[in-house]
Enzyme design. Structure first.
Site, short mmCIF file in Angstrom:
data_model
loop_
_atom_site.label_atom_id
_atom_site.label_comp_id
_atom_site.label_asym_id
_atom_site.label_seq_id
_atom_site.Cartn_x
_atom_site.Cartn_y
_atom_site.Cartn_z
N LYS A 13 0.83 -1.21 0.00
CA LYS A 13 0.00 0.00 0.00
C LYS A 13 0.86 1.26 0.00
O LYS A 13 0.54 2.24 -0.67
CB LYS A 13 -0.95 0.01 1.21
CG LYS A 13 -1.98 -1.09 1.23
CD LYS A 13 -3.04 -0.88 2.30
CE LYS A 13 -2.47 -0.76 3.69
NZ LYS A 13 -1.77 -1.98 4.14
N ARG A 88 -10.73 0.74 9.36
CA ARG A 88 -10.31 -0.63 9.72
C ARG A 88 -11.49 -1.51 10.09
O ARG A 88 -11.35 -2.73 10.11
CB ARG A 88 -9.35 -0.60 10.91
CG ARG A 88 -7.99 0.01 10.62
CD ARG A 88 -7.14 0.02 11.88
NE ARG A 88 -5.90 0.73 11.68
CZ ARG A 88 -4.77 0.19 11.25
NH1 ARG A 88 -4.74 -1.09 10.97
NH2 ARG A 88 -3.68 0.91 11.11
N ARG A 127 13.12 -11.11 4.52
CA ARG A 127 13.58 -9.79 4.95
C ARG A 127 14.39 -9.90 6.23
O ARG A 127 15.43 -9.26 6.39
CB ARG A 127 12.38 -8.87 5.16
CG ARG A 127 12.81 -7.40 5.39
CD ARG A 127 11.65 -6.54 5.82
NE ARG A 127 10.54 -6.56 4.90
CZ ARG A 127 9.32 -6.12 5.19
NH1 ARG A 127 9.07 -5.62 6.39
NH2 ARG A 127 8.35 -6.16 4.29
N ARG A 139 13.43 -5.33 13.52
CA ARG A 139 12.42 -4.66 14.34
C ARG A 139 11.60 -5.70 15.09
O ARG A 139 11.36 -6.80 14.60
CB ARG A 139 11.48 -3.83 13.45
CG ARG A 139 12.09 -2.53 12.97
CD ARG A 139 11.22 -1.85 11.92
NE ARG A 139 9.80 -2.12 12.06
CZ ARG A 139 8.92 -1.88 11.11
NH1 ARG A 139 9.30 -1.40 9.95
NH2 ARG A 139 7.64 -2.12 11.31
N ARG A 150 -0.62 -9.76 13.19
CA ARG A 150 -1.13 -8.57 12.50
C ARG A 150 -2.00 -8.96 11.31
O ARG A 150 -3.04 -8.35 11.04
CB ARG A 150 0.03 -7.69 12.04
CG ARG A 150 0.76 -7.00 13.17
CD ARG A 150 2.07 -6.40 12.69
NE ARG A 150 1.86 -5.36 11.70
CZ ARG A 150 2.78 -4.99 10.81
NH1 ARG A 150 3.95 -5.61 10.76
NH2 ARG A 150 2.53 -4.03 9.94
#
Length: 201
Positions: A13, A88, A127, A139, A150
């Site tokens: 996005k 959301r 990643r 992270r 998530r």
């Protein structure tokens, strides 16, 4: 051009929003950024949000919609805007629709980037490997377990939002697994077709 961009985390996005911002000269509006800006500016809704956040609570939908309502009145949003990460929930989608009606505005399109969960998880794993291999720091929320949480939350909350917009004949889906340029072209086609009726009226 007033647009809502839907899609799970990692769907691209941000990349597509940046391209749309450049092409249409309209701002990408993130609720997180708008909340922080409203709090910093000490606007009435910003102060409401700050009071809730200071207590560790979730900012209520009406406050978030109030912040969006203020933000889309800014000069840079006169030609339109891209809402990224909002709404959301169906309640937020309904509140947004009510607020836009009150301003005699309507959305031109809601574009959903459809992606494969397994492929998204594989991207995160790669990643992390690349980050560690280069000596970087991963992270806390950029690991497969946290990402899956998530992703599950996105599907639980936002699948009904897609249905809401589909019933209102606004939802358009794009294959988010296609190459970045192909996704951009598909979104452009959708937006151009959504503009034509307004131009001929």
């Amino acid at each position: 051009m007033r647009l809502v961009l839907l899609g799970p985390p990692g769907a691209g996005k941000g990349t597509q929003s940046a391209r749309l911002t450049e092409k249409y000269r309209i701002p990408q509006l993130s609720t997180g950024d708008m909340l922080r800006a409203a709090v910093k500016a000490a606007t009435p809704v910003g102060l409401e949000a700050k009071a809730v956040m200071d207590k560790g609570g979730l900012v209520p939908d009406e406050t978030v919609v109030g912040i969006v309502a203020d933000r889309i009145e800014a000069p840079d949003a006169k030609g339109g805007f891209i809402l990224d990460g909002f709404p959301r929930t169906v309640a937020q989608a309904e509140a947004l629709a009510k607020m836009l009606r009150a301003k005699n505005m309507e959305l031109d399109a809601v574009v959903e980037l459809k992606v494969d969960d397994a492929a998204l998880l594989a991207r995160i794993v790669n990643r992390v490997k690349e980050t560690l291999a280069s000596g970087g720091t991963v992270r806390a929320d950029d690991n497969p377990e946290a990402f899956k949480v998530r992703l599950d939350a996105y599907h639980a909350q936002t699948a009904p939002v897609s249905d809401f917009y589909a019933k209102n004949a606004l939802l358009k889906s794009v294959d988010g697994m296609a190459p970045v340029d192909a996704v951009t072209h598909a979104i452009d086609d959708i937006l151009e077709s959504s503009r034509r009726p307004a131009q001929t009226s």
